[in-house]
Design a protein around this motif. Sequence first.
Motif, PDB file in Angstrom:
ATOM      1  N   UNK A 233      37.987  52.405  57.312  1.00  0.00           N
ATOM      2  CA  UNK A 233      37.077  51.745  58.238  1.00  0.00           C
ATOM      3  C   UNK A 233      37.879  51.187  59.404  1.00  0.00           C
ATOM      4  N   UNK A 234      37.220  51.060  60.530  1.00  0.00           N
ATOM      5  CA  UNK A 234      37.877  50.505  61.714  1.00  0.00           C
ATOM      6  C   UNK A 234      37.769  48.994  61.765  1.00  0.00           C
ATOM      7  N   UNK A 235      36.752  48.418  61.126  1.00  0.00           N
ATOM      8  CA  UNK A 235      36.462  46.996  61.247  1.00  0.00           C
ATOM      9  C   UNK A 235      36.429  46.334  59.868  1.00  0.00           C
ATOM     10  N   UNK A 236      37.063  45.155  59.785  1.00  0.00           N
ATOM     11  CA  UNK A 236      37.094  44.392  58.540  1.00  0.00           C
ATOM     12  C   UNK A 236      36.821  42.929  58.858  1.00  0.00           C
ATOM     13  N   UNK A 237      35.978  42.285  58.031  1.00  0.00           N
ATOM     14  CA  UNK A 237      35.704  40.858  58.159  1.00  0.00           C
ATOM     15  C   UNK A 237      35.994  40.216  56.810  1.00  0.00           C
ATOM     16  N   UNK A 238      36.834  39.173  56.811  1.00  0.00           N
ATOM     17  CA  UNK A 238      37.125  38.403  55.606  1.00  0.00           C
ATOM     18  C   UNK A 238      36.781  36.962  55.930  1.00  0.00           C
ATOM     19  N   UNK A 239      35.839  36.378  55.149  1.00  0.00           N
ATOM     20  CA  UNK A 239      35.373  35.035  55.459  1.00  0.00           C
ATOM     21  C   UNK A 239      34.605  34.455  54.283  1.00  0.00           C
ATOM     22  N   UNK A 240      34.141  33.230  54.458  1.00  0.00           N
ATOM     23  CA  UNK A 240      33.206  32.611  53.536  1.00  0.00           C
ATOM     24  C   UNK A 240      31.819  32.715  54.160  1.00  0.00           C
ATOM     25  N   UNK A 241      30.791  32.509  53.346  1.00  0.00           N
ATOM     26  CA  UNK A 241      29.454  32.554  53.918  1.00  0.00           C
ATOM     27  C   UNK A 241      28.693  31.271  53.611  1.00  0.00           C
ATOM     28  N   UNK A 242      27.864  30.859  54.559  1.00  0.00           N
ATOM     29  CA  UNK A 242      26.964  29.723  54.361  1.00  0.00           C
ATOM     30  C   UNK A 242      25.641  30.210  53.782  1.00  0.00           C
ATOM     31  N   UNK A 243      25.081  31.248  54.432  1.00  0.00           N
ATOM     32  CA  UNK A 243      23.774  31.728  54.003  1.00  0.00           C
ATOM     33  C   UNK A 243      23.616  33.184  54.421  1.00  0.00           C
ATOM     34  N   UNK A 244      23.014  33.971  53.535  1.00  0.00           N
ATOM     35  CA  UNK A 244      22.664  35.354  53.848  1.00  0.00           C
ATOM     36  C   UNK A 244      21.217  35.549  53.416  1.00  0.00           C
ATOM     37  N   UNK A 245      20.401  36.034  54.343  1.00  0.00           N
ATOM     38  CA  UNK A 245      18.988  36.257  54.026  1.00  0.00           C
ATOM     39  C   UNK A 245      18.625  37.706  54.325  1.00  0.00           C
ATOM     40  N   UNK A 246      17.586  38.179  53.611  1.00  0.00           N
ATOM     41  CA  UNK A 246      17.130  39.554  53.802  1.00  0.00           C
ATOM     42  C   UNK A 246      15.612  39.564  53.899  1.00  0.00           C
ATOM     43  N   UNK A 247      15.098  40.314  54.832  1.00  0.00           N
ATOM     44  CA  UNK A 247      13.676  40.557  54.957  1.00  0.00           C
ATOM     45  C   UNK A 247      13.501  42.060  55.129  1.00  0.00           C
ATOM     46  N   UNK A 248      13.023  42.704  54.082  1.00  0.00           N
ATOM     47  CA  UNK A 248      12.933  44.171  54.007  1.00  0.00           C
ATOM     48  C   UNK A 248      14.306  44.781  54.224  1.00  0.00           C
ATOM     49  N   UNK A 249      14.529  45.470  55.314  1.00  0.00           N
ATOM     50  CA  UNK A 249      15.842  46.089  55.533  1.00  0.00           C
ATOM     51  C   UNK A 249      16.675  45.338  56.582  1.00  0.00           C
ATOM     52  N   UNK A 250      16.253  44.121  56.959  1.00  0.00           N
ATOM     53  CA  UNK A 250      16.998  43.331  57.944  1.00  0.00           C
ATOM     54  C   UNK A 250      17.729  42.189  57.252  1.00  0.00           C
ATOM     55  N   UNK A 251      18.985  42.077  57.545  1.00  0.00           N
ATOM     56  CA  UNK A 251      19.845  41.045  56.952  1.00  0.00           C
ATOM     57  C   UNK A 251      20.312  40.099  58.038  1.00  0.00           C
ATOM     58  N   UNK A 252      20.388  38.802  57.728  1.00  0.00           N
ATOM     59  CA  UNK A 252      20.939  37.797  58.638  1.00  0.00           C
ATOM     60  C   UNK A 252      22.096  37.111  57.933  1.00  0.00           C
ATOM     61  N   UNK A 253      23.213  37.001  58.637  1.00  0.00           N
ATOM     62  CA  UNK A 253      24.437  36.440  58.074  1.00  0.00           C
ATOM     63  C   UNK A 253      24.814  35.156  58.797  1.00  0.00           C
ATOM     64  N   UNK A 254      25.131  34.120  58.046  1.00  0.00           N
ATOM     65  CA  UNK A 254      25.684  32.879  58.579  1.00  0.00           C
ATOM     66  C   UNK A 254      27.053  32.727  57.911  1.00  0.00           C
ATOM     67  N   UNK A 255      28.088  33.049  58.667  1.00  0.00           N
ATOM     68  CA  UNK A 255      29.445  33.105  58.131  1.00  0.00           C
ATOM     69  C   UNK A 255      30.279  31.943  58.636  1.00  0.00           C
ATOM     70  N   UNK A 256      31.395  31.645  57.924  1.00  0.00           N
ATOM     71  CA  UNK A 256      32.271  30.553  58.371  1.00  0.00           C
ATOM     72  C   UNK A 256      33.717  30.845  57.951  1.00  0.00           C
ATOM     73  N   UNK A 257      34.625  30.196  58.666  1.00  0.00           N
ATOM     74  CA  UNK A 257      36.061  30.200  58.331  1.00  0.00           C
ATOM     75  C   UNK A 257      36.582  31.593  58.008  1.00  0.00           C
ATOM     76  N   UNK A 258      36.618  32.454  58.994  1.00  0.00           N
ATOM     77  CA  UNK A 258      37.017  33.822  58.722  1.00  0.00           C
ATOM     78  C   UNK A 258      37.919  34.423  59.774  1.00  0.00           C
ATOM     79  N   UNK A 259      38.290  35.660  59.480  1.00  0.00           N
ATOM     80  CA  UNK A 259      39.082  36.466  60.403  1.00  0.00           C
ATOM     81  C   UNK A 259      38.490  37.868  60.410  1.00  0.00           C
ATOM     82  N   UNK A 260      38.436  38.455  61.591  1.00  0.00           N
ATOM     83  CA  UNK A 260      37.904  39.811  61.745  1.00  0.00           C
ATOM     84  C   UNK A 260      38.965  40.672  62.398  1.00  0.00           C
ATOM     85  N   UNK A 261      39.032  41.910  61.979  1.00  0.00           N
ATOM     86  CA  UNK A 261      39.844  42.893  62.670  1.00  0.00           C
ATOM     87  C   UNK A 261      38.873  43.944  63.180  1.00  0.00           C
ATOM     88  N   UNK A 262      38.616  43.902  64.501  1.00  0.00           N
ATOM     89  CA  UNK A 262      37.674  44.810  65.125  1.00  0.00           C
ATOM     90  C   UNK A 262      38.409  45.701  66.110  1.00  0.00           C
TER      91      UNK A 262
END
Length: 95
Positions: free
Chosen positions: A50-79
């Motif tokens: 993969x080209x992109x990696x995210x390592x972090x903690x999460x506050x909240x993740x919600x799903x409605x049908x096929x849509x996901x919402x992420x509330x992330x914290x304290x992380x690092x991304x390689x994009x």
Amino acid sequence: DGYRDRDDDDHEDNDEEVNDDDNDGQGEDEEPLNSEDDVSDEDPTELFETDNVVVCQYDKITRSRNKWKFHLKDGIMNLQGKDYVFQKAVGDAEW
């Protein structure tokens, strides 16, 4: 004195048992436990294709049908080869 003699006798018996176990010779040819743990010949970058990696903690993740919402914290991304550090991030995705 009789009490000490019993302790000495018990101690001698234990020594003999230990010596009997040592004379079996089984442990010499065996590989130590967990000797292959955490050893990899592969480069960690080759484990994920993969080209992109995210390592972090999460506050909240919600799903409605096929849509996901992420509330992330304290992380690092390689994009796309660049590192980004964040305290909070919000995102959404369709899956």
